[in-house]
Design a protein around this motif. Sequence first.
Motif, short mmCIF file in Angstrom:
data_model
loop_
_atom_site.label_atom_id
_atom_site.label_comp_id
_atom_site.label_asym_id
_atom_site.label_seq_id
_atom_site.Cartn_x
_atom_site.Cartn_y
_atom_site.Cartn_z
N GLN A 51 0.82 -1.22 0.00
CA GLN A 51 0.00 0.00 0.00
C GLN A 51 0.85 1.27 0.00
OE1 GLN A 51 -2.59 -1.44 3.42
NE2 GLN A 51 -4.05 -0.28 2.18
N CYS A 88 -10.60 -0.07 3.50
CA CYS A 88 -9.17 -0.17 3.18
C CYS A 88 -8.67 1.20 2.77
CB CYS A 88 -8.99 -1.17 2.03
SG CYS A 88 -7.30 -1.35 1.48
N LEU A 89 -7.50 1.57 3.24
CA LEU A 89 -6.96 2.89 2.88
C LEU A 89 -6.69 2.99 1.38
CD1 LEU A 89 -4.50 3.59 5.84
CD2 LEU A 89 -6.81 4.50 5.49
N HIS A 130 -6.99 -9.13 6.78
CA HIS A 130 -7.04 -8.12 5.71
C HIS A 130 -5.63 -7.73 5.27
CE1 HIS A 130 -8.78 -4.32 3.87
NE2 HIS A 130 -7.49 -4.05 3.92
N GLU A 131 -4.78 -7.43 6.25
CA GLU A 131 -3.42 -6.99 5.91
C GLU A 131 -2.61 -8.14 5.32
OE1 GLU A 131 -3.06 -3.92 5.77
OE2 GLU A 131 -4.82 -3.47 6.98
N HIS A 134 -3.14 -8.47 1.68
CA HIS A 134 -2.40 -7.49 0.86
C HIS A 134 -1.05 -8.04 0.42
CE1 HIS A 134 -4.69 -3.78 0.66
NE2 HIS A 134 -4.91 -3.76 1.96
ZN ZN Z 1 -6.30 -2.70 2.96
#
Ligand code: ZN
Length: 156
Positions: A51, A88-89, A130-131, A134
Motif C-alpha cells: 500500500q 481499506c486505505l 485483511h493486511e 495485501h
Molecule cells: Zn487494505
Amino acid sequence: MAIRNLRYDGDPILRKVSKEVKEITPRIEELIDDMVETMHMENGVGLAGPQVGVLKRIFVVDVGDGPIEFINPVIIEKSGEQIGGEGCLSLPNKIAKVKRPNHVICEAYNRKMEKFTIEGEELLARAICHEYDHLDGILYKDIAEGPVMNVDDYED
Ligand code: ZN
C-alpha cells in the motif's frame, strides 16, 4: 519519520505478491516507522507494504491498543466467523461486507527478527487477515459478500 504516499485500487503493485524480509536494515526500520505514522495519520486500522509501494512481507496494525508490527507473518490458525463492514486505505471512503474468521493465531517477527505469536479476535482478527491478504495481492473487494459501497450509503 515521514508520511508515505498511498497506492490506490487500480495500481498494479497492489496485485503483486510481496517478498519475505531477509534482514532488518535501517531502511526497513524507517519503512516500518513511516508505515505506522502513515496508518495513524490516515486513521487506518492497518497498513501493508504494497500500500506504500513496497513489496515486502510487512504490515502494521493498530486496533486502538498501540501499533503492532508484523514481519514475515504466517497465519497458523483460523476459527469462527464474523461478517461485517470492512474498508481499506487503498479504497478510500468505500466499504463492503466481508466474512472473516473471528479468531486467528499469527506468527511473525518483530524488528529485532525475534519470532512472536499473537492471538487476535474480532477486529484484530479481521485486521490481521485483511493486511495479510495485501501481501498476496488480494483486496477485500475480491472476497466481499456484497457490493462495495460508498461509506455514506452503507448500512450494517
Ligand atoms: Zn487494505
